[in-house]
Scaffold this motif. Structure first.
Motif, mmCIF file in Angstrom:
data_model
loop_
_atom_site.group_PDB
_atom_site.id
_atom_site.type_symbol
_atom_site.label_atom_id
_atom_site.label_comp_id
_atom_site.label_asym_id
_atom_site.label_seq_id
_atom_site.Cartn_x
_atom_site.Cartn_y
_atom_site.Cartn_z
ATOM 1 N N PHE A 1 0.820 -1.208 0.000
ATOM 2 C CA PHE A 1 0.000 0.000 0.000
ATOM 3 C C PHE A 1 0.858 1.263 0.000
ATOM 4 O O PHE A 1 1.911 1.321 0.651
ATOM 5 N N ASN A 2 0.386 2.252 -0.726
ATOM 6 C CA ASN A 2 1.037 3.559 -0.763
ATOM 7 C C ASN A 2 0.454 4.429 0.339
ATOM 8 O O ASN A 2 -0.735 4.762 0.332
ATOM 9 N N LEU A 3 1.289 4.790 1.312
ATOM 10 C CA LEU A 3 0.830 5.619 2.436
ATOM 11 C C LEU A 3 0.994 7.105 2.171
ATOM 12 O O LEU A 3 0.499 7.934 2.934
ATOM 13 N N GLY A 4 1.707 7.459 1.101
ATOM 14 C CA GLY A 4 1.936 8.868 0.782
ATOM 15 C C GLY A 4 3.293 9.340 1.263
ATOM 16 O O GLY A 4 4.174 8.548 1.603
ATOM 17 N N SER A 5 3.467 10.644 1.300
ATOM 18 C CA SER A 5 4.739 11.246 1.718
ATOM 19 C C SER A 5 4.592 11.805 3.129
ATOM 20 O O SER A 5 3.481 12.079 3.585
ATOM 21 N N PRO B 1 -5.393 5.317 1.257
ATOM 22 C CA PRO B 1 -4.242 4.605 0.682
ATOM 23 C C PRO B 1 -4.652 3.656 -0.432
ATOM 24 O O PRO B 1 -5.680 2.979 -0.355
ATOM 25 N N GLN B 2 -3.821 3.622 -1.464
ATOM 26 C CA GLN B 2 -4.086 2.772 -2.618
ATOM 27 C C GLN B 2 -3.237 1.501 -2.541
ATOM 28 O O GLN B 2 -2.081 1.537 -2.102
ATOM 29 N N ARG B 3 -3.829 0.404 -2.971
ATOM 30 C CA ARG B 3 -3.074 -0.838 -3.078
ATOM 31 C C ARG B 3 -2.282 -0.806 -4.371
ATOM 32 O O ARG B 3 -2.837 -0.543 -5.445
ATOM 33 N N LEU B 4 -0.997 -1.063 -4.282
ATOM 34 C CA LEU B 4 -0.140 -1.030 -5.452
ATOM 35 C C LEU B 4 -0.226 -2.354 -6.202
ATOM 36 O O LEU B 4 -0.350 -3.424 -5.586
ATOM 37 N N PRO B 5 -0.159 -2.325 -7.524
ATOM 38 C CA PRO B 5 -0.206 -3.580 -8.287
ATOM 39 C C PRO B 5 1.024 -4.428 -8.007
ATOM 40 O O PRO B 5 2.130 -3.911 -7.820
ATOM 41 N N SER B 6 0.817 -5.729 -7.951
ATOM 42 C CA SER B 6 1.935 -6.651 -7.731
ATOM 43 C C SER B 6 2.086 -7.543 -8.949
ATOM 44 O O SER B 6 1.094 -7.933 -9.575
ATOM 45 N N ALA B 7 3.328 -7.847 -9.279
ATOM 46 C CA ALA B 7 3.597 -8.692 -10.444
ATOM 47 C C ALA B 7 3.263 -10.138 -10.117
ATOM 48 O O ALA B 7 3.671 -10.663 -9.083
ATOM 49 N N ARG B 8 2.480 -10.762 -10.986
ATOM 50 C CA ARG B 8 2.148 -12.170 -10.811
ATOM 51 C C ARG B 8 2.899 -12.998 -11.840
ATOM 52 O O ARG B 8 2.737 -12.788 -13.044
#
Length: 324
Positions: free
Chosen positions: A291-295, A303-310
């Motif tokens: 998750f991106n918590l910001g700066s 917060p957005q969930r970041l894409p993960s490589a599968r």
């Protein structure tokens, strides 16, 4: 577990309980629906990605709430079919189809809050991967034969499927215990910390086990195989960046992920943005829940969930073969 497993487990349990009181297809259909119902909470949007992750498998998976709702569902089912079978006869089948759902989820690593409202602790045995054909196929095949043969032969086949799948769950717990002991002993022999170690199966099997080793400033990953138990444990280390968590300490989102992951998390910083990852699901540096918590100057309010490589299935099976 995956939806197919829950669907088939609910159907098999209902068939076993109802026996010959109703047609097998009828019992299977009711059980399949009830076995799927708890996971409908995935369609609820709680406002942000971290809430959506940590509020899945909550009230809809709580044993008490499912027990309370089961008589109502039994009454509705009895009224739907309008047969001679009263709701009291349907009740045990529907109750078991409902509660075996969170009990099966309990065996995975995700975390199931089945103790609500008494406790919101996300329980996890972590002995089986979320998709494991060796668990699902015996249930599916035996249920299919049961519906085809019907009568007493069909009921026997259904019981065989339930017995095989349950034995496989028991096997997963036993081999997890063995893997945990071997991994911790190898860590001790190498002079590495072994007080906070998570051991979970890799994709689609219970032969190769992934371990996550946590220290205050870094985490390590290692793999152990039942087919090559004497292979030296090779631990790959990555930084956890505790200084970044110090910056967000007190932030609800960061604290929530740390709590839900039982401390198996890591921080990182990319392009001025701080991220937090649940280390229990995924591997390498690709984690399902990151998750991106910001700066530090402007935290994310949602917060957005970041894409993960599968990895491709071919790559997954190639890695499995190497680790075996």
């Amino acid at each position: 577990m995956d939806s197919v497993s829950q669907f088939v487990l609910g159907a098999s349990v209902s068939v076993a309980v109802m026996g010959r009181r109703v047609p097998l297809w009828q019992a299977a259909a009711v059980g399949a629906v009830c076995g799927t119902l708890p996971d409908l909470d995935v369609f609820l949007d709680h406002g942000d990605a971290i809430r959506n992750m940590t509020l899945h498998r909550t009230e809809s998976h709580a044993l008490l709430y499912l027990t309370l709702v089961s008589p109502l569902l039994a009454w509705l089912v009895a009224g739907l079919f309008r047969g001679n079978v009263k709701w009291q006869a349907w009740w045990p089948a529907i109750w078991l189809a409902l509660i075996t759902h969170p009990l099966l989820d309990l065996m995975t690593v995700y975390g199931t809050q089945l103790g609500l409202p008494i406790t919101d602790h996300p329980y996890a045995v972590s002995s089986i991967y979320i998709v494991d054909p060796l668990y699902t196929l015996p249930l599916l095949i035996c249920l299919g034969v049961a519906l085809w043969r019907r009568g007493d032969p069909g009921l026997r086949w259904n019981r065989i499927g339930l017995a095989l799948s349950t034995l496989y769950l028991a096997w997963s717990v036993v081999i997890q215990s063995i893997a945990t002991g071997e991994i911790k002993q190898s860590l001790v022999d190498q002079g590495l910390p072994a007080d906070k170690v998570l051991v979970t199966p890799t994709a689609f099997n219970t032969l190769v086990w992934r371990s996550v080793v946590i220290t205050p400033d870094r985490y390590g990953e290692a793999y152990w195989s039942l087919l090559s138990p004497n292979r030296p444990l090779n631990v790959s280390w990555q930084p956890r960046h505790p200084e970044l968590f110090a910056q967000v300490k007190g932030d609800w989102y960061a604290e929530r992920v740390a709590w839900f992951s039982h401390g198996f998390y890591a921080m990182n910083e990319k392009n001025g943005k701080i991220t937090i990852a649940d280390l229990r699901m995924g591997e390498g540096q690709n984690y399902t829940f990151t998750f991106n918590l910001g700066s530090p100057q402007q935290w994310e309010t949602h917060p957005q969930r970041l894409p993960s490589a599968r990895p491709a299935l071919s790559a997954s099976f190639s890695a499995l073969a190497d680790r075996l």
